[in-house]
Design an enzyme around this catalytic site. Structure first.
Site, PDB file in Angstrom:
ATOM      1  N   ASN A 157       1.366   2.021  -2.482  1.00 44.75           N
ATOM      2  CA  ASN A 157       2.099   2.900  -3.415  1.00 44.75           C
ATOM      3  C   ASN A 157       1.249   3.070  -4.664  1.00 44.75           C
ATOM      4  OD1 ASN A 157       2.883   0.827  -5.474  1.00 44.75           O
ATOM      5  ND2 ASN A 157       3.914  -0.046  -3.697  1.00 44.75           N
ATOM      6  N   ASP A 205       1.674  -2.768   3.757  1.00 47.09           N
ATOM      7  CA  ASP A 205       1.129  -3.185   2.449  1.00 47.09           C
ATOM      8  C   ASP A 205       1.390  -4.683   2.239  1.00 47.09           C
ATOM      9  OD1 ASP A 205       0.013  -2.943  -0.073  1.00 47.09           O
ATOM     10  OD2 ASP A 205       1.704  -1.863  -0.962  1.00 47.09           O
TER      11      ASP A 205
HETATM   12  N1  AR6 Z   1       0.142  -3.223  11.286  1.00 43.84           N
HETATM   13  C1  AR6 Z   1       0.213  -1.928  11.689  1.00 43.84           C
HETATM   14  N2  AR6 Z   1       1.224  -1.114  11.359  1.00 43.84           N
HETATM   15  C2  AR6 Z   1       2.222  -1.620  10.612  1.00 43.84           C
HETATM   16  C3  AR6 Z   1       2.232  -2.955  10.145  1.00 43.84           C
HETATM   17  C4  AR6 Z   1       1.121  -3.769  10.520  1.00 43.84           C
HETATM   18  N3  AR6 Z   1       1.027  -5.044  10.138  1.00 43.84           N
HETATM   19  N4  AR6 Z   1       3.367  -3.145   9.406  1.00 43.84           N
HETATM   20  C5  AR6 Z   1       4.046  -1.978   9.422  1.00 43.84           C
HETATM   21  N5  AR6 Z   1       3.364  -1.063  10.153  1.00 43.84           N
HETATM   22  P1  AR6 Z   1       5.090   1.423   5.850  1.00 43.84           P
HETATM   23  P2  AR6 Z   1       4.869   3.883   4.231  1.00 43.84           P
HETATM   24  C6  AR6 Z   1       3.687   0.348  10.422  1.00 43.84           C
HETATM   25  O1  AR6 Z   1       6.532   1.299   5.524  1.00 43.84           O
HETATM   26  O2  AR6 Z   1       5.930   4.534   5.025  1.00 43.84           O
HETATM   27  C7  AR6 Z   1       5.299  -0.259   1.011  1.00 43.84           C
HETATM   28  O3  AR6 Z   1       6.307  -0.945   0.301  1.00 43.84           O
HETATM   29  C8  AR6 Z   1       5.117   0.787  10.299  1.00 43.84           C
HETATM   30  O4  AR6 Z   1       5.805   0.524  11.508  1.00 43.84           O
HETATM   31  O5  AR6 Z   1       4.243   0.199   5.791  1.00 43.84           O
HETATM   32  O6  AR6 Z   1       3.626   4.645   3.918  1.00 43.84           O
HETATM   33  C9  AR6 Z   1       4.248   0.335   0.074  1.00 43.84           C
HETATM   34  O7  AR6 Z   1       4.003  -0.496  -1.043  1.00 43.84           O
HETATM   35  C10 AR6 Z   1       4.964   2.291  10.054  1.00 43.84           C
HETATM   36  O8  AR6 Z   1       4.761   2.965  11.297  1.00 43.84           O
HETATM   37  O9  AR6 Z   1       4.343   2.498   4.880  1.00 43.84           O
HETATM   38  C11 AR6 Z   1       4.885   1.632  -0.325  1.00 43.84           C
HETATM   39  O10 AR6 Z   1       5.799   1.444  -1.379  1.00 43.84           O
HETATM   40  C12 AR6 Z   1       3.661   2.389   9.273  1.00 43.84           C
HETATM   41  O11 AR6 Z   1       3.028   1.098   9.413  1.00 43.84           O
HETATM   42  C13 AR6 Z   1       5.612   2.073   0.936  1.00 43.84           C
HETATM   43  O12 AR6 Z   1       5.895   0.861   1.647  1.00 43.84           O
HETATM   44  C14 AR6 Z   1       3.818   2.691   7.801  1.00 43.84           C
HETATM   45  O13 AR6 Z   1       4.988   2.061   7.300  1.00 43.84           O
HETATM   46  C15 AR6 Z   1       4.768   2.941   1.810  1.00 43.84           C
HETATM   47  O14 AR6 Z   1       5.548   3.399   2.886  1.00 43.84           O
END
Ligand code: AR6
Length: 172
Positions: A24, A34
Site C-alpha cells: 500500500n 504484504d
Molecule cells: N503468496 C502468493 N500470493 C498470495 C500470498 C502469498 N504468500 N498471500 C496472499 N496472496 P492481497 P491486494 C494472494 O490482499 O489485493 C495489504 O494489506 C491473494 O490470494 O495480498 O493488492 C497491503 O498492505 C491475492 O490473490 O493484495 C495493501 O493494503 C493476491 O495475493 C492491500 O493488502 C493479492 O492479495 C493490498 O491488497
C-alpha cells in the site's frame, strides 16, 4: 524470448531475482501477501521501506520501489501499489497495468531477469480476478515482447480457482 509461467503457492519461498509485493502507499506493511513478505523477510525490508518513505514519501498507486529481500530466498522485493477496486470507472485498469510495467522496468534497470508476481489488487483491494488476470497477462506479454532481456515472469497464485483461470488465459 521471455517465458511466462504459473505457479501455485507462497511467493515468499521462490528463489528468483525479485518477487513483487502487493503493497500500500504507506510502504509500512499490511495483510495478505504484504504481511507474508514482511513476516518471512524480517525487519530489513521495513527498514528500507522507511528510508524510501523518508526520501520520497511512500509510493503512489501504479508505481513501484525496490528493496532488499532480507531473509527471503529471492534477491529483491519490488513493492508496487495496486488500485483499490471501485467499480472500474476510476482508472483501475490503467493503474493496474502501470503496476506490472513499472515493476518490470525497475527489475530490468537493476539487471534482474526472473521476476515473480502475485495477483495484485485481487485480494484485500477487491479487483475482480476475472478482469485483473487477463490485463496482467497482456501487460506482461507486451512488456516482454518489447524487452527481450526479461527471461521469465512467474505468476504466483494462491487458490485452485485462480490457478485454473491463469492456466486457461496463458494457453491462448
Ligand atoms: N503468496 C502468493 N500470493 C498470495 C500470498 C502469498 N504468500 N498471500 C496472499 N496472496 P492481497 P491486494 C494472494 O490482499 O489485493 C495489504 O494489506 C491473494 O490470494 O495480498 O493488492 C497491503 O498492505 C491475492 O490473490 O493484495 C495493501 O493494503 C493476491 O495475493 C492491500 O493488502 C493479492 O492479495 C493490498 O491488497
Amino acid at each position: 524470448m521471455s517465458k511466462l509461467t504459473l505457479q501455485r503457492g507462497d511467493i515468499t519461498r521462490l528463489e528468483v531475482d525479485a518477487i513483487v509485493n502487493a503493497a500500500n502507499s504507506s510502504l509500512l506493511g499490511g495483510g495478505g501477501v504484504d504481511g507474508a513478505i514482511h513476516r518471512a523477510g524480517g525487519p530489513a525490508i521495513l527498514e528500507e521501506c522507511q528510508a524510501i518513505r523518508a526520501r520520497q514519501g511512500g509510493c503512489k498507486t501504479g508505481e513501484a520501489v525496490i528493496t532488499t529481500a532480507g531473509k527471503l530466498p529471492a534477491g529483491y522485493v519490488i513493492h508496487t501499489v495496486g488500485p483499490v477496486w471501485g467499480g472500474g470507472q476510476r482508472d483501475e485498469p490503467k493503474l493496474l497495468a502501470n503496476c506490472y510495467r513499472n515493476s518490470l522496468q525497475l527489475a530490468l534497470d537493476k539487471g534482474l531477469k526472473r521476476v515473480a508476481f502475485p495477483s495484485i489488487s485481487t485480494g484485500i483491494y477487491g479487483y475482480p480476478i476475472e478482469l485483473a488476470a487477463p490485463l496482467a497477462i497482456e501487460t506482461v506479454r507486451n512488456f516482454c515482447a518489447e524487452h527481450g532481456q526479461m527471461e521469465e515472469v512467474i505468476f504466483v497464485v494462491f487458490s485452485e480457482s485462480d490457478e485454473r483461470l491463469y492456466q486457461a488465459l496463458l494457453k491462448d
